[in-house]
Design a protein around this motif. Sequence first.
Motif, PDB file in Angstrom:
ATOM      1  N   ARG A 133      45.883  71.360  50.941  1.00  0.00           N
ATOM      2  CA  ARG A 133      46.506  72.313  50.016  1.00  0.00           C
ATOM      3  C   ARG A 133      45.511  72.794  48.980  1.00  0.00           C
ATOM      4  O   ARG A 133      45.511  73.969  48.594  1.00  0.00           O
ATOM      5  N   ASN A 134      44.642  71.882  48.531  1.00  0.00           N
ATOM      6  CA  ASN A 134      43.615  72.309  47.578  1.00  0.00           C
ATOM      7  C   ASN A 134      42.622  73.266  48.230  1.00  0.00           C
ATOM      8  O   ASN A 134      42.200  74.255  47.624  1.00  0.00           O
ATOM      9  N   ILE A 156      44.114  73.180  41.995  1.00  0.00           N
ATOM     10  CA  ILE A 156      45.461  72.639  41.794  1.00  0.00           C
ATOM     11  C   ILE A 156      45.416  71.194  41.311  1.00  0.00           C
ATOM     12  O   ILE A 156      46.421  70.496  41.325  1.00  0.00           O
ATOM     13  N   GLU A 165      48.572  83.089  39.280  1.00  0.00           N
ATOM     14  CA  GLU A 165      49.418  82.291  40.159  1.00  0.00           C
ATOM     15  C   GLU A 165      49.465  80.835  39.688  1.00  0.00           C
ATOM     16  O   GLU A 165      50.512  80.203  39.654  1.00  0.00           O
ATOM     17  N   LEU A 166      48.292  80.328  39.301  1.00  0.00           N
ATOM     18  CA  LEU A 166      48.210  78.924  38.867  1.00  0.00           C
ATOM     19  C   LEU A 166      48.470  78.782  37.370  1.00  0.00           C
ATOM     20  O   LEU A 166      48.553  77.666  36.856  1.00  0.00           O
ATOM     21  N   ALA A 188      44.398  76.581  48.264  1.00  0.00           N
ATOM     22  CA  ALA A 188      44.514  77.157  46.917  1.00  0.00           C
ATOM     23  C   ALA A 188      43.148  77.632  46.424  1.00  0.00           C
ATOM     24  O   ALA A 188      43.026  78.676  45.772  1.00  0.00           O
ATOM     25  N   ASN A 203      42.125  80.855  48.097  1.00  0.00           N
ATOM     26  CA  ASN A 203      42.861  81.944  47.475  1.00  0.00           C
ATOM     27  C   ASN A 203      42.271  82.322  46.113  1.00  0.00           C
ATOM     28  O   ASN A 203      42.131  83.495  45.761  1.00  0.00           O
ATOM     29  N   ASP A 204      41.897  81.297  45.342  1.00  0.00           N
ATOM     30  CA  ASP A 204      41.294  81.530  44.032  1.00  0.00           C
ATOM     31  C   ASP A 204      39.961  82.271  44.169  1.00  0.00           C
ATOM     32  O   ASP A 204      39.660  83.189  43.407  1.00  0.00           O
TER      33      ASP A 204
END
Lengths: 375, 375
Positions: free
Chosen positions: A232-233, A217, A147-148, A236, A239-240
């Motif tokens: 947001r980090n 991110i 994704e990243l 993210a 999720n990671d």
Amino acid sequence: MKAYLIILLTALSWAQAQSPTTNAVARQNSGPIYSPEVGEDHRVTFRLRAPEAREVKVSGEWGATESLTKSEQGVWTGTVGPLKPELYGYNFVVDGLRIADPGNPKLKPMRSPVTSILDIPGKTPLLHDFRDVPHGSVNTHYYYNKELESWRRVQVYTPPGYHKSKQRYPVLYLFHGSGDNDATWTELGRANIILDNLLAENKAMPMIVVMPDGHPIAGRITGVPGPEMIQRNVEAFANDVLTGVMPLVEKEYRVINKRQSRAVAGLSMGGGQSLHLGLNHPELFNYVGGFSSYVVSPGKNEFAIFNTKEKPELIWTACGKDDRLIENARELSTRLKEKGIEHKLVETEGNHSWPVWRKYLAEFAPMLFQKRRGY
Amino acid sequence: MKAYLIILLTALSWAQAQSPTTNAVARQNSGPIYSPEVGEDHRVTFRLRAPEAREVKVSGEWGATESLTKSEQGVWTGTVGPLKPELYGYNFVVDGLRIADPGNPKLKPMRSPVTSILDIPGKTPLLHDFRDVPHGSVNTHYYYNKELESWRRVQVYTPPGYHKSKQRYPVLYLFHGSGDNDATWTELGRANIILDNLLAENKAMPMIVVMPDGHPIAGRITGVPGPEMIQRNVEAFANDVLTGVMPLVEKEYRVINKRQSRAVAGLSMGGGQSLHLGLNHPELFNYVGGFSSYVVSPGKNEFAIFNTKEKPELIWTACGKDDRLIENARELSTRLKEKGIEHKLVETEGNHSWPVWRKYLAEFAPMLFQKRRGY
């Protein structure tokens, strides 16, 4: 150590003369520079060869800044202490520029690397000091986050005997602070050595400790307001961990894949990340720790555990009384109380620093994966 | 990346203000510093905030030194290149003082840490570039050397699938150069990634790679003449490998404990160490490599293999034509010929630098643990 290095460099300098980098180093660094040198009395002498500098200081986590004085040979020297046994970060400040000590191979892993590590072991070993006990090891893995579209790194501690055992182990996911990277919890936090020492004293259960990189991110998004960026980090990163780190760990290691055998904790930014992950996923984590945490809007969070039947068995937060994040911790505690969530907030001595976080780990780890203790 | 970091640091700065170190960093570093920034055209921009500096240069393994220019805000900037895809070491030189780039988290592990790493991946992946292939991992172990009374560190690469396999593997012992430490072969040499890539292309046998620290007596002895000191370190290191590293590896890992399944190689100082160990212990090592080696008195050495029936199946030495150690390699080759020892000396393009050593590893590893190839 440096004397030997310089002798060797001298012997090899003709061989390396074709490299402009090495060549210039050889020209500048004639003669040994010992830094830092720790005396029997725990006074510490710092040295830096910088003939053209106008001012050199040393600044360290012992809480003071000392001016160094220059010799005719252009070597700046200064002595501090006596310092109490501890693992300290420190920098040189050369004409206002903060740098690591080029004489010291031990660096703090950082996103902006400017800090060296001074190690003064205790006569009675400190909780993070090397002892003659069985040692685990720390494994570095790379994995790709599709994704990243980026390569990511994670450190995995396995306890002594893991490699030759067939046993399955519980797992602690352990997150670092905003200036750190995945290697800081071991290199400066000594999480691996603290666990080895606790195990040798039978104070903790053998466990795997997983230390990911907390900045998924970083560098990918700019121009977003601070708190939104942090949030947001946090998301993210969660999720990671869920889609990258946990599958890797559960594939590569003999772990117990049950919520009762998973814990998550972190410090500062990583504390916000561990509370976000742990309090939103009670189906995954039974133990949640926040060390000097920074939680975005702690008084307003809507954690999933507010609405689930299953709650973590342990929610343990701690913060130093001299840490301004103490208010953040208190707000979170108030919020959890409001929602009837059993948890602990421990207010301790200390500020926002590694000596505090090493102690928190040594206090938190023994509470994991066994019947409640001191809770 | 830096923008995000600075946002986060700003958000947290009030929290960290009580730490003198962090506080001063926050005061100095207002606003993001991107360094190095690699353009699409492979031109690279370096930046350093140093308002009080009088002269700042960047010096790198691409073979040039560039002066940076100062902005009104005190940020020094300079652009080099376009550079060909490669992994480069580089430094800033600030008023004559060589330092790592504080904007770049990637540091070369060194005994005197002053070098950052610039990574320009190839459009066609280079031998050391990350690819979407199965990855092994690198395990850090600590062990105590009783004779030296010191804690020692060793890195162990295990190939993809190792952790869940029951297979036993052959072992390559791989030694670093005089300015390096145990982590340099992976961090700058990318030994782990090179092996992953070779394995993915079926060009090498799966193997464990063991990377110890090559300076066991560093700092312990001073006042000894250079060559004698080097020789004493070579011997202390051989002893540390034989009594500390090999028992650890053979206890902790599923290795094949036969000479046919052991190789040893090293670069520069480590090449002298690998030749010393390998050519004196044919009962232990079947494959011996020396990359740009420094051997003390290469024309006079009395290696044990001169008098044993058992010889290594492969003795592979290589050196760049622009490396002054080429003479050392030729002298050793002459000596081995005199004694009727079958071996190879490959003279290649290049000097005494990591691009050369990464290529040598990629050439050497495929020859190990299978029928002779290209020998």
